[in-house]
Design a protein around this motif. Sequence first.
Motif, mmCIF file in Angstrom:
data_model
loop_
_atom_site.group_PDB
_atom_site.id
_atom_site.type_symbol
_atom_site.label_atom_id
_atom_site.label_comp_id
_atom_site.label_asym_id
_atom_site.label_seq_id
_atom_site.Cartn_x
_atom_site.Cartn_y
_atom_site.Cartn_z
ATOM 1 N N ALA A 1 -16.735 -28.961 45.932
ATOM 2 C CA ALA A 1 -16.097 -30.218 45.525
ATOM 3 C C ALA A 1 -14.641 -30.257 45.953
ATOM 4 C CB ALA A 1 -16.204 -30.365 44.012
ATOM 5 N N ARG A 2 -14.243 -31.354 46.550
ATOM 6 C CA ARG A 2 -12.855 -31.568 46.962
ATOM 7 C C ARG A 2 -12.714 -33.019 47.415
ATOM 8 N NH1 ARG A 2 -15.252 -28.669 51.179
ATOM 9 N NH2 ARG A 2 -15.124 -29.614 53.250
ATOM 10 N N PRO A 3 -11.506 -33.548 47.448
ATOM 11 C CA PRO A 3 -11.314 -34.919 47.922
ATOM 12 C C PRO A 3 -11.222 -34.977 49.442
ATOM 13 C CG PRO A 3 -9.257 -34.045 47.100
ATOM 14 C CD PRO A 3 -10.286 -32.978 46.846
ATOM 15 N N ILE A 4 -11.683 -36.075 49.995
ATOM 16 C CA ILE A 4 -11.522 -36.378 51.414
ATOM 17 C C ILE A 4 -10.770 -37.696 51.495
ATOM 18 C CG2 ILE A 4 -12.701 -36.932 53.573
ATOM 19 C CD1 ILE A 4 -15.001 -35.192 52.667
ATOM 20 N N VAL A 5 -9.622 -37.679 52.141
ATOM 21 C CA VAL A 5 -8.748 -38.851 52.174
ATOM 22 C C VAL A 5 -8.622 -39.357 53.600
ATOM 23 C CG1 VAL A 5 -6.436 -39.731 51.671
ATOM 24 C CG2 VAL A 5 -7.476 -37.988 50.184
ATOM 25 N N HIS A 6 -8.842 -40.646 53.773
ATOM 26 C CA HIS A 6 -8.659 -41.274 55.093
ATOM 27 C C HIS A 6 -7.342 -42.029 55.115
ATOM 28 C CE1 HIS A 6 -9.050 -43.640 58.658
ATOM 29 N NE2 HIS A 6 -9.181 -44.774 57.981
ATOM 30 N N THR A 7 -6.480 -41.674 56.059
ATOM 31 C CA THR A 7 -5.227 -42.387 56.286
ATOM 32 C C THR A 7 -5.291 -43.046 57.659
ATOM 33 O OG1 THR A 7 -4.018 -40.759 54.975
ATOM 34 C CG2 THR A 7 -2.722 -42.178 56.429
ATOM 35 N N PRO A 8 -5.213 -44.370 57.745
ATOM 36 C CA PRO A 8 -5.321 -45.048 59.050
ATOM 37 C C PRO A 8 -4.268 -44.570 60.029
ATOM 38 C CG PRO A 8 -5.457 -46.616 57.241
ATOM 39 C CD PRO A 8 -5.042 -45.313 56.646
ATOM 40 N N GLU A 9 -4.676 -44.463 61.272
ATOM 41 C CA GLU A 9 -3.744 -44.094 62.329
ATOM 42 C C GLU A 9 -3.196 -45.346 62.994
ATOM 43 O OE1 GLU A 9 -5.980 -41.699 64.954
ATOM 44 O OE2 GLU A 9 -6.163 -40.015 63.570
ATOM 45 N N HIS B 1 -23.942 -40.119 52.497
ATOM 46 C CA HIS B 1 -23.680 -39.068 51.521
ATOM 47 C C HIS B 1 -25.024 -38.455 51.157
ATOM 48 C CE1 HIS B 1 -21.860 -37.423 47.729
ATOM 49 N NE2 HIS B 1 -20.835 -37.318 48.546
ATOM 50 N N THR B 2 -25.406 -37.375 51.831
ATOM 51 C CA THR B 2 -26.776 -36.864 51.669
ATOM 52 C C THR B 2 -26.952 -35.983 50.437
ATOM 53 O OG1 THR B 2 -26.358 -34.949 53.091
ATOM 54 C CG2 THR B 2 -27.158 -36.934 54.154
ATOM 55 N N THR B 3 -25.878 -35.305 50.030
ATOM 56 C CA THR B 3 -25.977 -34.372 48.903
ATOM 57 C C THR B 3 -24.733 -34.481 48.036
ATOM 58 O OG1 THR B 3 -27.229 -32.820 50.273
ATOM 59 C CG2 THR B 3 -26.305 -31.951 48.231
ATOM 60 N N GLY B 4 -24.923 -34.398 46.719
ATOM 61 C CA GLY B 4 -23.797 -34.415 45.800
ATOM 62 C C GLY B 4 -23.460 -35.812 45.309
ATOM 63 N N ARG B 5 -22.493 -35.846 44.422
ATOM 64 C CA ARG B 5 -21.985 -37.105 43.877
ATOM 65 C C ARG B 5 -20.485 -37.190 44.103
ATOM 66 N NH1 ARG B 5 -25.112 -40.036 40.102
ATOM 67 N NH2 ARG B 5 -27.226 -39.195 39.905
ATOM 68 N N ALA B 6 -20.024 -38.428 44.269
ATOM 69 C CA ALA B 6 -18.599 -38.630 44.546
ATOM 70 C C ALA B 6 -18.164 -39.976 44.003
ATOM 71 C CB ALA B 6 -18.331 -38.541 46.045
ATOM 72 N N ALA B 7 -16.846 -40.165 43.949
ATOM 73 C CA ALA B 7 -16.247 -41.454 43.591
ATOM 74 C C ALA B 7 -15.506 -41.962 44.823
ATOM 75 C CB ALA B 7 -15.306 -41.309 42.416
ATOM 76 N N LEU B 8 -15.881 -43.157 45.278
ATOM 77 C CA LEU B 8 -15.260 -43.765 46.450
ATOM 78 C C LEU B 8 -14.173 -44.721 45.995
ATOM 79 C CD1 LEU B 8 -15.169 -44.346 49.515
ATOM 80 C CD2 LEU B 8 -16.975 -46.057 49.149
ATOM 81 N N PRO C 1 -7.079 -47.526 54.096
ATOM 82 C CA PRO C 1 -7.217 -46.188 53.508
ATOM 83 C C PRO C 1 -8.358 -46.144 52.499
ATOM 84 C CG PRO C 1 -5.403 -47.358 52.482
ATOM 85 C CD PRO C 1 -5.893 -48.249 53.594
ATOM 86 N N PHE C 2 -8.930 -44.985 52.340
ATOM 87 C CA PHE C 2 -9.884 -44.765 51.263
ATOM 88 C C PHE C 2 -9.915 -43.280 50.940
ATOM 89 C CE2 PHE C 2 -12.672 -44.221 54.987
ATOM 90 C CZ PHE C 2 -13.361 -43.044 54.659
ATOM 91 N N ALA C 3 -10.444 -42.955 49.772
ATOM 92 C CA ALA C 3 -10.583 -41.564 49.351
ATOM 93 C C ALA C 3 -11.963 -41.375 48.746
ATOM 94 C CB ALA C 3 -9.507 -41.186 48.342
ATOM 95 N N LEU C 4 -12.580 -40.250 49.066
ATOM 96 C CA LEU C 4 -13.890 -39.907 48.528
ATOM 97 C C LEU C 4 -13.717 -38.612 47.732
ATOM 98 C CD1 LEU C 4 -16.735 -41.207 48.838
ATOM 99 C CD2 LEU C 4 -17.226 -39.425 50.513
ATOM 100 N N HIS C 5 -13.818 -38.711 46.417
ATOM 101 C CA HIS C 5 -13.585 -37.571 45.536
ATOM 102 C C HIS C 5 -14.923 -36.919 45.193
ATOM 103 C CE1 HIS C 5 -9.357 -38.698 44.981
ATOM 104 N NE2 HIS C 5 -9.799 -39.946 44.921
ATOM 105 N N GLN C 6 -15.207 -35.800 45.847
ATOM 106 C CA GLN C 6 -16.454 -35.089 45.614
ATOM 107 C C GLN C 6 -16.380 -34.335 44.296
ATOM 108 O OE1 GLN C 6 -18.891 -35.608 47.665
ATOM 109 N NE2 GLN C 6 -17.835 -36.458 49.446
ATOM 110 N N SER C 7 -17.412 -34.465 43.458
ATOM 111 C CA SER C 7 -17.416 -33.811 42.149
ATOM 112 C C SER C 7 -18.292 -32.572 42.116
ATOM 113 C CB SER C 7 -17.892 -34.799 41.073
ATOM 114 O OG SER C 7 -19.207 -35.253 41.361
ATOM 115 N N GLU C 8 -18.999 -32.281 43.215
ATOM 116 C CA GLU C 8 -19.867 -31.113 43.283
ATOM 117 C C GLU C 8 -20.103 -30.760 44.743
ATOM 118 O OE1 GLU C 8 -22.881 -33.069 40.976
ATOM 119 O OE2 GLU C 8 -24.179 -33.293 42.727
ATOM 120 N N ASP C 9 -20.863 -29.695 44.998
ATOM 121 C CA ASP C 9 -21.188 -29.341 46.374
ATOM 122 C C ASP C 9 -21.803 -30.545 47.077
ATOM 123 O OD1 ASP C 9 -20.321 -26.867 45.686
ATOM 124 O OD2 ASP C 9 -22.274 -25.880 45.819
ATOM 125 N N PHE C 10 -21.416 -30.753 48.342
ATOM 126 C CA PHE C 10 -21.807 -31.999 48.996
ATOM 127 C C PHE C 10 -22.069 -31.800 50.484
ATOM 128 C CE2 PHE C 10 -17.411 -31.567 50.022
ATOM 129 C CZ PHE C 10 -17.224 -32.222 51.231
#
Length: 300
Positions: free
Chosen positions: A32-40, A52-59, A81-90
């Motif tokens: 679990a960890r966050p993935i953050v997209h910052t536009p270039e 998102h094939t495995t795990g749960r997250a908050a978009l 921008p967006f962030a995907l906060h993974q709450s478990e293995d994903f």
Amino acid sequence: MRLTMPAPADTAHPGDTRTLGFLRVTTHRGAARPIVHTPEAATRPYLLLGLHTTGRAALDRRGTTEVCRPDDLFLCDGAEPFALHQSEDFVLHLVRIPRHALALTDRQVRALTVRPPFADGPVAPLLGGLLRQLAAAPHQPSATALRLSGSIAELIALLAAAEDLGPGPKDHGREHGREREALVRRLRAHIDAHLWDRNLTPASVAAAQHISLRYLHRLFEDQGSTVGRWIQHRRLEEARRELARPGRGDITVAAVARRWGFASASHFSRSFRAAYGIAPSDWRDGRTRPPGQTAGSLDV
């Protein structure tokens, strides 16, 4: 797209990135960890398709938070921008798609990118299954990869059509509402069967279905469109598909314009560019041969 992984160095993984035709696919997996997209800055417009094939997250995007479950798909505008906060293995697959390769209207793009993560409907399981297999498959020959990327783009276009062409307001009375819906389906089927005919007009459609022109216009107004716009939309959609068909890189814009009922190649080109923001010749060329690859930081 640059993905920032604010996690300890021993658990952070940059993801595996590869090219598939005109797409770039990155697979991320781990704890679990966050993935953050910052536009270039100064990049050509693109969308990001996530599976998102495995795990749960908050978009998190556009000030809202949405649940992302296993097998869910979502689309985001690469300029936002967006962030995907993974709450478990994903396991997450992100696909970068050039905006011009989709040839969607701004309205269709907006409808796709505000839709919450989903796995339902007739198209999503097909798209999700194809992406899952491609992510697990070895590298494809360039010609095969280009066709597969085109198939993914077509499925996204079908998703957009489902969002754009949903049922309109219903009449009071369930039975009457069903009758109107059946009539609208017949009207659309008639239009589809006569797109080649330059004499296809609202008047000819009304006459073929034995209804008044005024009633015809009212039916399409209930669907959020007009008859004329719908005819042009369908002609452009079919022409767009033909221009992108594999093995047809030598087909001329003028021939496609004639086949789908446009008065002239110039009228077709103007209409195509106004709808999709790209010239039909550029759309054809971009779908029948891979673009040049450029080096850069971690992108999908």
